[in-house]
Design a protein around this motif. Structure first.
Motif, PDB file in Angstrom:
ATOM      1  N   ARG A  41       0.813  -1.225   0.000  1.00 15.54           N
ATOM      2  CA  ARG A  41       0.000   0.000   0.000  1.00 15.54           C
ATOM      3  C   ARG A  41       0.845   1.272   0.000  1.00 15.54           C
ATOM      4  O   ARG A  41       0.313   2.379  -0.089  1.00 15.54           O
ATOM      5  CB  ARG A  41      -0.907   0.027   1.229  1.00 15.54           C
ATOM      6  N   GLY A  42       2.160   1.115   0.183  1.00  9.23           N
ATOM      7  CA  GLY A  42       3.019   2.283   0.252  1.00  9.23           C
ATOM      8  C   GLY A  42       3.108   2.897   1.636  1.00  9.23           C
ATOM      9  O   GLY A  42       3.520   4.057   1.778  1.00  9.23           O
ATOM     10  N   VAL A  43       2.756   2.136   2.656  1.00  8.13           N
ATOM     11  CA  VAL A  43       2.769   2.632   4.037  1.00  8.13           C
ATOM     12  C   VAL A  43       4.038   2.155   4.735  1.00  8.13           C
ATOM     13  O   VAL A  43       4.405   0.977   4.654  1.00  8.13           O
ATOM     14  CB  VAL A  43       1.531   2.132   4.819  1.00  8.13           C
ATOM     15  N   GLY A  44       4.695   3.049   5.475  1.00  3.59           N
ATOM     16  CA  GLY A  44       5.872   2.678   6.244  1.00  3.59           C
ATOM     17  C   GLY A  44       7.156   2.926   5.471  1.00  3.59           C
ATOM     18  O   GLY A  44       7.194   3.653   4.470  1.00  3.59           O
ATOM     19  N   GLY A  45       8.230   2.298   5.972  1.00  5.03           N
ATOM     20  CA  GLY A  45       9.540   2.439   5.348  1.00  5.03           C
ATOM     21  C   GLY A  45      10.101   1.069   5.026  1.00  5.03           C
ATOM     22  O   GLY A  45       9.544   0.326   4.230  1.00  5.03           O
ATOM     23  N   ASP A  46      11.228   0.711   5.670  1.00  2.68           N
ATOM     24  CA  ASP A  46      11.782  -0.630   5.489  1.00  2.68           C
ATOM     25  C   ASP A  46      10.832  -1.661   6.098  1.00  2.68           C
ATOM     26  O   ASP A  46      10.141  -1.396   7.090  1.00  2.68           O
ATOM     27  CB  ASP A  46      13.151  -0.728   6.161  1.00  2.68           C
ATOM     28  N   THR A  47      10.826  -2.853   5.511  1.00  2.00           N
ATOM     29  CA  THR A  47       9.896  -3.911   5.903  1.00  2.00           C
ATOM     30  C   THR A  47      10.655  -5.203   6.126  1.00  2.00           C
ATOM     31  O   THR A  47      11.473  -5.600   5.285  1.00  2.00           O
ATOM     32  CB  THR A  47       8.840  -4.129   4.799  1.00  2.00           C
ATOM     33  N   VAL A  48      10.381  -5.874   7.251  1.00  2.00           N
ATOM     34  CA  VAL A  48      10.933  -7.204   7.504  1.00  2.00           C
ATOM     35  C   VAL A  48       9.760  -8.133   7.817  1.00  2.00           C
ATOM     36  O   VAL A  48       9.040  -7.919   8.794  1.00  2.00           O
ATOM     37  CB  VAL A  48      11.937  -7.214   8.668  1.00  2.00           C
ATOM     38  N   GLY A  94     -10.113 -16.050   3.451  1.00  2.00           N
ATOM     39  CA  GLY A  94     -10.013 -14.777   2.754  1.00  2.00           C
ATOM     40  C   GLY A  94      -9.077 -14.874   1.564  1.00  2.00           C
ATOM     41  O   GLY A  94      -8.496 -15.929   1.273  1.00  2.00           O
ATOM     42  N   PRO A  95      -8.904 -13.766   0.841  1.00  2.00           N
ATOM     43  CA  PRO A  95      -8.007 -13.769  -0.323  1.00  2.00           C
ATOM     44  C   PRO A  95      -6.551 -13.974   0.083  1.00  2.00           C
ATOM     45  O   PRO A  95      -6.151 -13.683   1.215  1.00  2.00           O
ATOM     46  CB  PRO A  95      -8.218 -12.384  -0.935  1.00  2.00           C
ATOM     47  N   LYS A  96      -5.772 -14.491  -0.833  1.00  7.04           N
ATOM     48  CA  LYS A  96      -4.342 -14.641  -0.597  1.00  7.04           C
ATOM     49  C   LYS A  96      -3.667 -13.273  -0.707  1.00  7.04           C
ATOM     50  O   LYS A  96      -4.270 -12.295  -1.133  1.00  7.04           O
ATOM     51  CB  LYS A  96      -3.752 -15.631  -1.592  1.00  7.04           C
ATOM     52  N   GLN A  97      -2.407 -13.235  -0.310  1.00 11.86           N
ATOM     53  CA  GLN A  97      -1.697 -11.963  -0.282  1.00 11.86           C
ATOM     54  C   GLN A  97      -1.390 -11.456  -1.686  1.00 11.86           C
ATOM     55  O   GLN A  97      -0.901 -12.206  -2.529  1.00 11.86           O
ATOM     56  CB  GLN A  97      -0.394 -12.108   0.516  1.00 11.86           C
ATOM     57  N   GLY A  98      -1.677 -10.188  -1.922  1.00 10.80           N
ATOM     58  CA  GLY A  98      -1.306  -9.555  -3.175  1.00 10.80           C
ATOM     59  C   GLY A  98       0.151  -9.152  -3.173  1.00 10.80           C
ATOM     60  O   GLY A  98       0.814  -9.152  -2.124  1.00 10.80           O
ATOM     61  N   GLY A  99       0.666  -8.802  -4.324  1.00  8.99           N
ATOM     62  CA  GLY A  99       2.069  -8.447  -4.453  1.00  8.99           C
ATOM     63  C   GLY A  99       2.277  -6.981  -4.772  1.00  8.99           C
ATOM     64  O   GLY A  99       1.332  -6.199  -4.869  1.00  8.99           O
ATOM     65  N   ALA A 100       3.540  -6.620  -4.925  1.00  2.00           N
ATOM     66  CA  ALA A 100       3.928  -5.241  -5.228  1.00  2.00           C
ATOM     67  C   ALA A 100       4.945  -5.264  -6.360  1.00  2.00           C
ATOM     68  O   ALA A 100       6.042  -5.817  -6.190  1.00  2.00           O
ATOM     69  CB  ALA A 100       4.523  -4.562  -3.998  1.00  2.00           C
ATOM     70  N   PRO A 101       4.632  -4.697  -7.507  1.00  4.39           N
ATOM     71  CA  PRO A 101       5.598  -4.675  -8.614  1.00  4.39           C
ATOM     72  C   PRO A 101       6.905  -3.999  -8.206  1.00  4.39           C
ATOM     73  O   PRO A 101       6.949  -3.181  -7.284  1.00  4.39           O
ATOM     74  CB  PRO A 101       4.873  -3.869  -9.696  1.00  4.39           C
ATOM     75  N   ALA A 102       7.949  -4.339  -8.896  1.00  2.58           N
ATOM     76  CA  ALA A 102       9.270  -3.768  -8.614  1.00  2.58           C
ATOM     77  C   ALA A 102       9.214  -2.242  -8.633  1.00  2.58           C
ATOM     78  O   ALA A 102       8.561  -1.637  -9.477  1.00  2.58           O
ATOM     79  CB  ALA A 102      10.286  -4.267  -9.641  1.00  2.58           C
ATOM     80  N   GLY A 103       9.854  -1.657  -7.636  1.00  2.00           N
ATOM     81  CA  GLY A 103       9.957  -0.209  -7.571  1.00  2.00           C
ATOM     82  C   GLY A 103       8.786   0.500  -6.943  1.00  2.00           C
ATOM     83  O   GLY A 103       8.763   1.734  -6.909  1.00  2.00           O
TER      84      GLY A 103
END
Length: 244
Positions: A81-88, A174-183
């Motif tokens: 969704r574009g929320v936050g910064g680095d993600t682990v 529920g639905p499976k996890q969606g993805g995020a295109p590169a960049g």
């Protein structure tokens, strides 16, 4: 962000070490720990909405997010969704095949029913290496080696948390996890996976990295579904090295 179970106490094995180097905000998701349940639908989307709202309300734009299991799925959703910064994301859910998802639900539901039935005896049972091995074989690569106080909050949380059943339904139906295109993600994305995870199977890592092509994949050897249990020092180092 924790998974099904204890709330913020799920991070107890590593939170002090993290706090030596970072300001740590460990949340109780709605219906877990001390946070009231959601008043409406419980889904991965609505649980994630609650965290996104918290980040915005607290002025935490750009904050690094870390999650495990269901929480790992949620931090990836925040990144998408574009929320936050680095993600682990540690052993995130949401990347099962249909068959794997059916097995996950069929094995975890009886396990939750069992810990509820044994609720009063859990402290004494989990003090025994033999009982820990029987009860936690699906969750840990070395349950006999864990301390009772490491695992008790999460096991107790499975039995006690008001949102456990609804969150499990959201994960399995529920639905499976969606993805995020590169960049398109706001920061670095790191996915950690236990080689001996019997909840989110290691082969699911390939699906996760395909959907999140910007992600760096880290393997925890001799580790099950909870890196903070089986590999606390390695999990701490990975989080610190992958966030700013």
């Amino acid at each position: 962000m924790h998974g099904l179970g204890a709330g913020w106490q799920s991070w107890a094995p590593i939170i002090d070490d993290l706090a030596e180097h970072r300001e740590v905000i460990a949340v109780d998701l709605p219906g877990f720990g001390e946070t009231p349940s959601l008043s409406g639908e419980v889904s991965i989307a609505t649980l994630t909405d609650s965290v996104a709202d918290f980040i915005r309300e607290q002025g935490l734009d750009g904050v690094s997010t870390v999650g495990q299991s269901m929480g790992g799925r949620m931090v990836l959703e925040l990144a998408r969704r574009g929320v936050g910064g680095d993600t682990v994301a540690l052993d995130p859910g949401g990347f099962w095949s249909d068959r794997e998802l059916a097995v996950f639900g069929a094995t975890l539901r009886p396990s939750i029913a069992l810990v509820r039935a044994l609720r009063g005896a859990l402290p004494s049972l989990l003090a025994s290496p033999v009982a820990r091995t029987v009860l936690l074989a699906q969750l840990s690569a070395r349950p006999w080696a864990l301390a009772r106080d490491t695992v008790l909050p999460d096991v107790r949380g499975l039995a006690d948390s008001p949102a456990t059943a609804a969150a499990l339904e959201a994960l399995t139906k529920g639905p499976k996890q969606g993805g995020a295109p590169a960049g398109t993600v706001p920061g670095r994305v790191t996915i950690g996976w236990g080689r001996r995870d019997w909840v989110t199977l290691p082969r699911q890592a390939a699906r996760a990295t395909e959907l999140y092509p910007d992600a760096v994949l880290h393997w925890f050897e001799r580790c099950g579904h909870f890196p903070q249990w089986d590999a606390p020092r390695e999990a701490t180092r990975l989080i610190l090295d992958s966030t700013s």
